[in-house]
Design an enzyme around this catalytic site. Structure first.
Site, mmCIF file in Angstrom:
data_model
loop_
_atom_site.group_PDB
_atom_site.id
_atom_site.type_symbol
_atom_site.label_atom_id
_atom_site.label_comp_id
_atom_site.label_asym_id
_atom_site.label_seq_id
_atom_site.Cartn_x
_atom_site.Cartn_y
_atom_site.Cartn_z
ATOM 1 N N GLU A 144 -42.428 19.388 -27.016
ATOM 2 C CA GLU A 144 -41.500 18.569 -27.788
ATOM 3 C C GLU A 144 -40.411 18.064 -26.850
ATOM 4 O O GLU A 144 -39.602 18.855 -26.342
ATOM 5 C CB GLU A 144 -40.850 19.402 -28.904
ATOM 6 N N ASP B 139 -34.648 19.955 -24.384
ATOM 7 C CA ASP B 139 -33.523 19.049 -24.637
ATOM 8 C C ASP B 139 -32.470 19.277 -23.566
ATOM 9 O O ASP B 139 -32.568 20.231 -22.784
ATOM 10 C CB ASP B 139 -32.935 19.271 -26.040
ATOM 11 N N ASP C 222 -34.319 18.393 -17.746
ATOM 12 C CA ASP C 222 -35.026 17.127 -17.674
ATOM 13 C C ASP C 222 -36.516 17.337 -17.928
ATOM 14 O O ASP C 222 -37.210 18.003 -17.152
ATOM 15 C CB ASP C 222 -34.802 16.524 -16.283
ATOM 16 N N ASP D 69 -34.175 8.171 -26.642
ATOM 17 C CA ASP D 69 -33.111 7.189 -26.485
ATOM 18 C C ASP D 69 -33.719 5.812 -26.223
ATOM 19 O O ASP D 69 -34.507 5.637 -25.301
ATOM 20 C CB ASP D 69 -32.218 7.588 -25.301
ATOM 21 N N GLU E 98 -33.313 11.100 -38.633
ATOM 22 C CA GLU E 98 -34.168 10.061 -39.196
ATOM 23 C C GLU E 98 -33.652 9.597 -40.553
ATOM 24 O O GLU E 98 -33.666 8.402 -40.857
ATOM 25 C CB GLU E 98 -35.600 10.574 -39.337
#
Length: 233
Positions: A66, A91, A118, A141, A215
């Protein structure tokens, strides 16, 4: 084990993310202190070894990566509904990583590990080719300004890297609420000769992808959501 704060420091380079800082509440700080040594995956500037996935998860199982797990809402729901696969959520936002660790503990999940840093470094240096059953890149992004397009996650060089880490038949699934980026995503993924679109163009909303607060805000603001679902040949 490296501290998550020091492992998120990177050399100056083109990044696919905004380095973000955020204040952690007591719950998050406690989770990071207690749970990072158990379930955290440091992503150093220059990794020297690939991850030992069976050792990391305590078993051999298909692995889902993910990318950009945010506060971890989607990761937790998908991992809870999919106990036969393992999930590695990555993340760059420390409070989000801490929140995910806390919720994993609360839900009693054993198939989630959390990386801070990263994802491109992780993919390139820490994951072997054909080691992933799926890659999820939900709402990366969009980098809307033209001069920043080189920072987008979905671009040919990154797609080739993502695809190389998938097993044959493995899934690359994306979602965005940025229409222009959706068009670029579709064109870029379709151009990779080793990826096959599971639909004629955009995919129906993926049933297994939970509706997150991020979302929902986009939907309430009137933005259309675009899903893409490709597989490695």
């Amino acid at each position: 084990m490296n501290s998550p704060r020091t492992s998120a420091v990177h050399h100056a380079r083109v990044r696919t993310f905004h380095p973000r800082r955020g204040r952690m509440n007591g719950r998050h700080a406690d989770a990071l202190t207690r749970l990072w040594p158990l379930w955290g995956v440091p992503i150093p500037e220059t990794p020297t070894a690939r991850l030992d996935l069976p050792a990391l998860f305590g078993r051999r199982a298909p692995l889902v990566l993910e990318i950009g797990s945010g506060m971890g809402e989607a990761t937790v729901e998908m991992a809870a509904a999919d106990p036969h696969r393992d999930y590695l959520a990555v993340d760059v936002h420390t409070p989000g990583v801490a929140n995910l660790l806390a919720v994993v503990e609360e839900r009693g999940l054993t198939n989630v590990r959390v990386g801070l840093g990263d994802a491109i470094v992780l993919l390139r240096h820490m994951l072997a080719p054909a080691s992933l059953s799926a890659v999820h890149a939900f709402f990366p992004d969009p980098w809307p300004k033209a001069r920043h397009h080189k920072r987008r996650l979905i671009q040919p060089a990154h797609v080739a890297l993502l695809r190389s880490r998938l097993v044959p038949g493995g899934a690359l699934r994306c979602a965005t609420d940025w229409a222009e980026y959706a068009e670029v995503m579709l064109e870029t993924l379709a151009a990779d000769p080793e990826l096959v679109n599971e639909h004629e163009a955009y995919a129906p909303r993926l049933a297994e992808r939970p509706l997150t607060k991020f979302e929902q805000r986009g939907v309430e603001a009137g933005r259309e959501i675009f899903d893409l679902s490709f597989r490695r040949r």
